[in-house]
Design a protein around this motif. Structure first.
Motif, short mmCIF file in Angstrom:
data_model
loop_
_atom_site.label_atom_id
_atom_site.label_comp_id
_atom_site.label_asym_id
_atom_site.label_seq_id
_atom_site.Cartn_x
_atom_site.Cartn_y
_atom_site.Cartn_z
N UNK A 280 1.65 0.53 -0.25
CA UNK A 280 1.86 0.86 -1.44
C UNK A 280 2.00 -0.69 -2.25
N UNK A 281 1.28 0.14 -3.55
CA UNK A 281 0.63 -0.98 -4.79
C UNK A 281 1.07 -0.23 -6.10
N UNK A 282 2.89 0.70 -5.33
CA UNK A 282 3.60 0.97 -6.98
C UNK A 282 3.78 0.62 -7.58
N UNK A 283 4.11 -1.18 -8.32
CA UNK A 283 3.89 -1.93 -9.00
C UNK A 283 3.41 -3.21 -9.15
N UNK A 284 2.27 -3.41 -8.70
CA UNK A 284 1.13 -3.80 -8.76
C UNK A 284 0.82 -3.96 -10.42
N UNK A 285 0.16 -3.45 -10.93
CA UNK A 285 0.18 -3.51 -12.61
C UNK A 285 0.48 -4.27 -13.11
N UNK B 278 3.46 -1.06 3.78
CA UNK B 278 3.68 -2.38 3.97
C UNK B 278 3.64 -2.62 2.22
N UNK B 279 4.74 -3.40 1.20
CA UNK B 279 3.72 -3.16 -0.07
C UNK B 279 4.00 -5.08 -0.36
N UNK B 280 3.06 -4.84 -1.81
CA UNK B 280 3.05 -5.78 -2.63
C UNK B 280 2.42 -5.54 -4.33
N UNK B 281 3.35 -5.65 -4.64
CA UNK B 281 4.76 -6.50 -4.66
C UNK B 281 5.62 -5.67 -3.81
N UNK C 189 11.91 -7.72 -3.20
CA UNK C 189 11.95 -9.03 -3.42
C UNK C 189 11.10 -9.37 -4.49
N UNK C 190 9.82 -8.62 -4.89
CA UNK C 190 8.68 -9.04 -6.03
C UNK C 190 8.07 -9.26 -5.20
N UNK C 191 7.76 -10.04 -4.25
CA UNK C 191 6.94 -11.41 -4.00
C UNK C 191 5.13 -10.64 -3.67
N UNK C 192 4.52 -11.35 -3.73
CA UNK C 192 2.71 -10.51 -4.04
C UNK C 192 2.59 -11.06 -3.15
N UNK C 193 1.73 -10.83 -1.87
CA UNK C 193 0.56 -11.30 -0.84
C UNK C 193 -0.54 -11.43 -0.94
N UNK C 194 -1.31 -13.28 -0.87
CA UNK C 194 -2.19 -13.00 -0.90
C UNK C 194 -3.23 -12.62 -0.77
N UNK C 195 -4.79 -12.14 -1.36
CA UNK C 195 -5.58 -11.42 -1.06
C UNK C 195 -6.02 -11.66 -0.02
N UNK C 196 -6.00 -13.56 0.45
CA UNK C 196 -6.33 -13.83 1.92
C UNK C 196 -5.72 -13.27 2.97
#
Length: 409
Positions: free
Chosen positions: A187-192, A154-157, A161-168
């Motif tokens: 997959x956090x390749x777009x997290x920054x 899974x990925x965030x974003x 879609x570019x959706x960020x999954x909340x930490x909780x």
């Protein structure tokens, strides 16, 4: 069929490529300086590269404040294949490998190398929820995990879609995976590109002992604009996931130039971190600019947090784009029709059995203005009405808007 943005960007020198989601600032300045220094002292390339990537790993550990093992690879896609071959094989009985969709096609591509297609399950998030992960999706996930899931992506974003999954929510997902013994690849390749997404990754790192089955995937490709150098890494939250991977990987996977350049970039960020701040500022401003225009013509625009925008055209807008494309291509038939976008990513000779997503009406219409965007018809849960466009600088984004106005105004 697997299609990617930017696949043929090198041969499209006269096209403006909005299909690849790399940094709108281009290549990190420290990377350019490091490559220049290497060119002035090429003797360093005569020796084999450090197989352990020691200096690079040390820099990455400091940057993320991560005490666990770090695995480096030739891009995130290379690591995705390695992880799939190690943890996604020999799936039997009621078990399935799992992908949270819509998602980057390389997850499925990699898993197909490790297991039968019938052993890959896709949990597709709903369009009605703007493809966001909901509590109902968590219930569905827990049911799937109960049947046995060796590996999950899974990925965030998320992409596209570019959706960020909340930490909780990610914490609940990771806890469910731990209970089931599932290796979870985030997959956090777009997290920054997103302060929220990066904070979530750092919070997960601070609680690493809770999630020994978690792997956080990242790369220098996106945020640092280094797609051509091929450098990715995985933060492994325990030796239980790290050891099988490092034992299975190819020797000397990371070249000396990639290691030296990556280390220089991270050290520069540790000393003074203006790069992410500049990227955040530019992406925020340009996202607003592009979103306002797309909304003004009646497109549905999702509020993502990465350096790209996912939008959907109505039937009426889709018809206008198709009409414009047909008329334009008819006029230029004797010259050269609009670019169809990248072909299937394969070096083998194959017969195309399915249309490319780049043949979608708006892709064809914009190609007449020498602009390439990403059609999303090959993503799970999406049809040819969906498009993804990367966020670039104001001059390039203005060219995109100008081309769009020719089609819809």
């Amino acid at each position: 069929m697997f299609f990617h943005g930017g696949t043929n960007s090198r041969r499209l020198n006269d096209y403006l490529d909005f299909s690849a989601n790399t940094s709108p600032l281009g290549v990190h300045k420290a990377a350019g300086r490091a490559l220049l220094a290497l060119s002035l002292d090429p003797a360093i390339l005569a020796a084999y590269p450090d197989p352990n990537c020691s200096e690079l790993k040390e820099a990455l550990s400091k940057f993320w404040k991560f005490n666990g093992p770090v695995l480096c690879g030739s891009g995130a896609a290379d690591l995705t294949q390695l992880i799939s071959m190690v943890f996604g094989k020999n799936v039997s009985g009621t078990a399935f490998n799992l992908i949270i969709e819509p998602a980057f096609s390389e997850y499925e591509n990699a898993l197909l190398m490790a297991c039968d297609e019938e052993k890959i399950l896709h949990l597709t998030l709903k369009e009605d929820n703007d493809f966001k992960f909901t509590d109902d999706d968590l219930v569905s996930l827990e049911k799937i995990l109960s049947g046995g899931v060796p590996l999950m992506f899974m990925a965030s974003p998320s992409n596209p879609a570019g959706n960020v999954i909340p930490y909780e929510t990610i914490e609940k997902i990771a806890e469910a995976c731990e209970k089931a013994g599932t290796v979870l690849v985030l997959d956090a390749c777009f997290c920054q590109f997103s302060e929220n997404a990066e904070k979530t990754v750092r919070k997960l790192i601070s609680k690493a002992e809770k999630f020994p089955h978690l792997i956080v995937l990242n790369a220098f490709t996106k945020i640092y604009g280094m797609a051509g150098l091929r450098l990715g890494y995985a933060l492994c939250f325990s030796s239980d996931v790290y050891n099988p991977l490092v034992n299975a990987m190819r020797p000397w996977t990371i070249s000396t130039d990639a290691q030296v350049t990556g280390t220089a970039v991270i050290k520069a960020e540790l000393e003074d971190a203006p790069w992410e701040k500049q990227v955040h500022k530019l992406v925020k401003e340009e996202r607003k600019y592009l979103t306002e225009y797309l909304t003004s013509i009646g497109a549905k625009v999702l509020e993502g947090e990465a350096n790209y925008i996912l939008f959907k055209l109505s039937d009426e807008l889709q018809a206008k784009a198709e009409e414009f494309s047909i008329a334009g291509n008819s006029e230029e038939k004797k010259k050269k029709a609009g670019h169809n976008g990248p072909k299937k990513q394969s070096l083998a000779d194959t017969e195309e059995s399915a249309p490319s997503p780049f043949e979608a009406p708006l892709c064809q219409a914009l190609a007449l203005s020498k602009i390439v965007i990403r059609g999303c018809s090959d993503f799970y849960g999406m049809d040819s009405h969906w498009y993804r466009v990367s966020i670039k600088n104001r001059d390039e984004n203005s060219q995109f808007v100008k081309a769009m106005k020719k089609i819809f105004n």
